[in-house]
Design a protein around this motif. Structure first.
Motif, mmCIF file in Angstrom:
data_model
loop_
_atom_site.group_PDB
_atom_site.id
_atom_site.type_symbol
_atom_site.label_atom_id
_atom_site.label_comp_id
_atom_site.label_asym_id
_atom_site.label_seq_id
_atom_site.Cartn_x
_atom_site.Cartn_y
_atom_site.Cartn_z
ATOM 1 N N GLU A 3 0.816 -1.216 0.000
ATOM 2 C CA GLU A 3 0.000 0.000 0.000
ATOM 3 C C GLU A 3 0.848 1.264 0.000
ATOM 4 O O GLU A 3 0.478 2.263 -0.626
ATOM 5 C CB GLU A 3 -0.952 -0.003 1.185
ATOM 6 C CG GLU A 3 -2.053 -1.039 1.057
ATOM 7 C CD GLU A 3 -3.022 -1.030 2.222
ATOM 8 O OE1 GLU A 3 -3.216 0.043 2.841
ATOM 9 O OE2 GLU A 3 -3.583 -2.092 2.505
ATOM 10 N N LYS A 4 1.983 1.235 0.698
ATOM 11 C CA LYS A 4 2.859 2.412 0.740
ATOM 12 C C LYS A 4 3.422 2.712 -0.640
ATOM 13 O O LYS A 4 3.484 3.868 -1.056
ATOM 14 C CB LYS A 4 3.995 2.194 1.731
ATOM 15 C CG LYS A 4 3.544 2.135 3.172
ATOM 16 C CD LYS A 4 4.714 1.827 4.084
ATOM 17 C CE LYS A 4 4.225 1.550 5.493
ATOM 18 N NZ LYS A 4 5.310 1.078 6.370
ATOM 19 N N HIS B 275 0.538 4.028 -2.794
ATOM 20 C CA HIS B 275 0.118 5.366 -2.384
ATOM 21 C C HIS B 275 1.014 6.442 -3.001
ATOM 22 O O HIS B 275 0.531 7.474 -3.458
ATOM 23 C CB HIS B 275 0.130 5.476 -0.855
ATOM 24 C CG HIS B 275 -0.259 6.825 -0.350
ATOM 25 N ND1 HIS B 275 -1.553 7.286 -0.394
ATOM 26 C CD2 HIS B 275 0.480 7.826 0.184
ATOM 27 C CE1 HIS B 275 -1.595 8.511 0.088
ATOM 28 N NE2 HIS B 275 -0.377 8.858 0.453
ATOM 29 N N ARG C 181 1.034 5.549 -7.498
ATOM 30 C CA ARG C 181 -0.125 4.985 -8.213
ATOM 31 C C ARG C 181 -0.185 5.392 -9.683
ATOM 32 O O ARG C 181 -0.414 4.559 -10.542
ATOM 33 C CB ARG C 181 -1.434 5.289 -7.490
ATOM 34 C CG ARG C 181 -1.799 6.740 -7.397
ATOM 35 C CD ARG C 181 -3.148 6.996 -6.718
ATOM 36 N NE ARG C 181 -3.480 6.114 -5.638
ATOM 37 C CZ ARG C 181 -3.275 6.373 -4.352
ATOM 38 N NH1 ARG C 181 -2.721 7.512 -4.021
ATOM 39 N NH2 ARG C 181 -3.609 5.509 -3.432
#
Length: 116
Positions: A28-29, A32, A35
């Motif tokens: 996710e990091k 984020h 993207r």
């Protein structure tokens, strides 16, 4: 009525949507921060990739999934600056040189305008 792969892809809008749809585990990091870079790289890989003659939707799905895994992987151990997906990072490593004389001249103009 079954939606085609293309129809289903049209409904996706974020990197997270694409990664989830294709069942790609992701950090996710990394997503984020990168993207848009991941999606742009995926798009670049798609344009370089050619479908095999008679490729069905399952094979297309698998090919797209592998390309998305590759695009996400590019940013796990690298950065947007190093990968240079967008033009701003391609031009002089994302840096533009501004001569000091131009900065001094600009500052002098601003001071004159503020004093007036």
């Amino acid at each position: 009525m079954t939606d085609s792969l293309t129809d289903r892809l049209k409904s996706l809008s974020s990197a997270e949507d694409f990664l989830t749809f294709f069942g790609v585990p992701f950090d996710e990091k990394v997503v984020h921060v990168n993207r848009l870079h991941i999606l742009k790289r995926f798009y670049q890989y798609l344009h370089k990739s050619e479908a095999a003659p008679g490729e069905d939707e399952v094979a297309t799905f698998r090919r797209y999934r592998e390309l998305l895994i590759q695009a996400h992987g590019d940013f796990i151990h690298s950065s947007a600056v190093k990968e240079k997906v967008f033009k701003v990072f391609q031009d002089a490593d994302g840096q533009k040189a501004v001569p000091v004389a131009n900065l001094r001249e600009s500052l002098a103009e601003r001071r004159r305008a503020a004093a007036a």
